[in-house]
Design a protein around this motif. Structure first.
Motif, short mmCIF file in Angstrom:
data_model
loop_
_atom_site.label_atom_id
_atom_site.label_comp_id
_atom_site.label_asym_id
_atom_site.label_seq_id
_atom_site.Cartn_x
_atom_site.Cartn_y
_atom_site.Cartn_z
N MET A 1 5.79 2.74 3.61
CA MET A 1 5.77 1.40 4.14
C MET A 1 4.59 0.62 3.53
O MET A 1 4.74 -0.57 3.24
N ILE A 2 3.49 1.28 3.31
CA ILE A 2 2.33 0.61 2.70
C ILE A 2 2.65 0.24 1.26
O ILE A 2 2.35 -0.88 0.82
N ALA A 3 3.31 1.15 0.52
CA ALA A 3 3.67 0.87 -0.87
C ALA A 3 4.61 -0.32 -0.95
O ALA A 3 4.50 -1.15 -1.86
N SER A 4 5.53 -0.41 -0.02
CA SER A 4 6.46 -1.53 0.01
C SER A 4 5.72 -2.85 0.24
O SER A 4 6.01 -3.86 -0.41
N SER A 5 4.77 -2.84 1.14
CA SER A 5 3.99 -4.04 1.43
C SER A 5 3.14 -4.45 0.21
O SER A 5 3.07 -5.64 -0.13
N VAL A 6 2.54 -3.48 -0.44
CA VAL A 6 1.73 -3.77 -1.63
C VAL A 6 2.62 -4.31 -2.74
O VAL A 6 2.25 -5.29 -3.42
N ALA A 7 3.79 -3.70 -2.94
CA ALA A 7 4.71 -4.17 -3.98
C ALA A 7 5.19 -5.59 -3.68
O ALA A 7 5.27 -6.44 -4.60
N ASN A 8 5.49 -5.87 -2.43
CA ASN A 8 5.94 -7.21 -2.04
C ASN A 8 4.84 -8.23 -2.32
O ASN A 8 5.10 -9.31 -2.87
N TYR A 9 3.62 -7.91 -1.95
CA TYR A 9 2.49 -8.80 -2.21
C TYR A 9 2.29 -9.01 -3.71
O TYR A 9 2.07 -10.14 -4.16
N ALA A 10 2.38 -7.94 -4.48
CA ALA A 10 2.17 -8.03 -5.93
C ALA A 10 3.23 -8.91 -6.59
O ALA A 10 2.91 -9.75 -7.45
N VAL A 11 4.48 -8.74 -6.19
CA VAL A 11 5.56 -9.54 -6.78
C VAL A 11 5.41 -11.01 -6.40
O VAL A 11 5.58 -11.90 -7.25
N LEU A 12 5.08 -11.28 -5.15
CA LEU A 12 4.89 -12.68 -4.74
C LEU A 12 3.69 -13.31 -5.45
O LEU A 12 3.74 -14.48 -5.84
N SER A 13 2.63 -12.54 -5.63
CA SER A 13 1.47 -13.06 -6.35
C SER A 13 1.80 -13.32 -7.81
O SER A 13 1.38 -14.33 -8.38
N ALA A 14 2.56 -12.41 -8.42
CA ALA A 14 2.98 -12.62 -9.82
C ALA A 14 3.88 -13.84 -9.95
O ALA A 14 3.75 -14.62 -10.90
N ALA A 15 4.78 -14.03 -8.99
CA ALA A 15 5.65 -15.21 -9.01
C ALA A 15 4.84 -16.49 -8.86
O ALA A 15 5.10 -17.49 -9.53
N ALA A 16 3.84 -16.46 -7.99
CA ALA A 16 2.98 -17.64 -7.81
C ALA A 16 2.21 -17.93 -9.10
O ALA A 16 2.08 -19.09 -9.51
N TYR A 17 1.71 -16.89 -9.74
CA TYR A 17 0.98 -17.07 -11.00
C TYR A 17 1.90 -17.62 -12.08
O TYR A 17 1.51 -18.53 -12.82
N LEU A 18 3.13 -17.09 -12.17
CA LEU A 18 4.09 -17.61 -13.16
C LEU A 18 4.40 -19.08 -12.89
O LEU A 18 4.54 -19.87 -13.82
#
Length: 65
Positions: A1-18
């Motif tokens: 569950m923690i890995a899922s949360s970290v992955a979700n945060y990372a993808v959203l942060s990458a999308a915001a950066y893009l």
């Protein structure tokens, strides 16, 4: 569950950066990023599946001997 949360945060942060970097091309770049992530996931799944077969085959061979 923690890995899922970290992955979700990372993808959203990458999308915001893009979005910040590419501006008007952001939707296209985000879709391309999703395609790349999906292809990596499929590749890893195939590797795991293939690894599972060789392990089972080895284990079955050992039982028969």
């Amino acid at each position: 569950m923690i890995a899922s949360s970290v992955a979700n945060y990372a993808v959203l942060s990458a999308a915001a950066y893009l979005t910040k970097v590419t501006g008007a091309d952001a939707p296209r770049m985000i879709i391309l990023m999703n395609i790349v992530i999906t292809l990596i996931g499929v590749g890893l799944a195939l590797i795991v599946k293939h690894g599972g077969r060789s392990t089972r085959t080895s284990a079955a061979s050992g039982v028969e001997s």
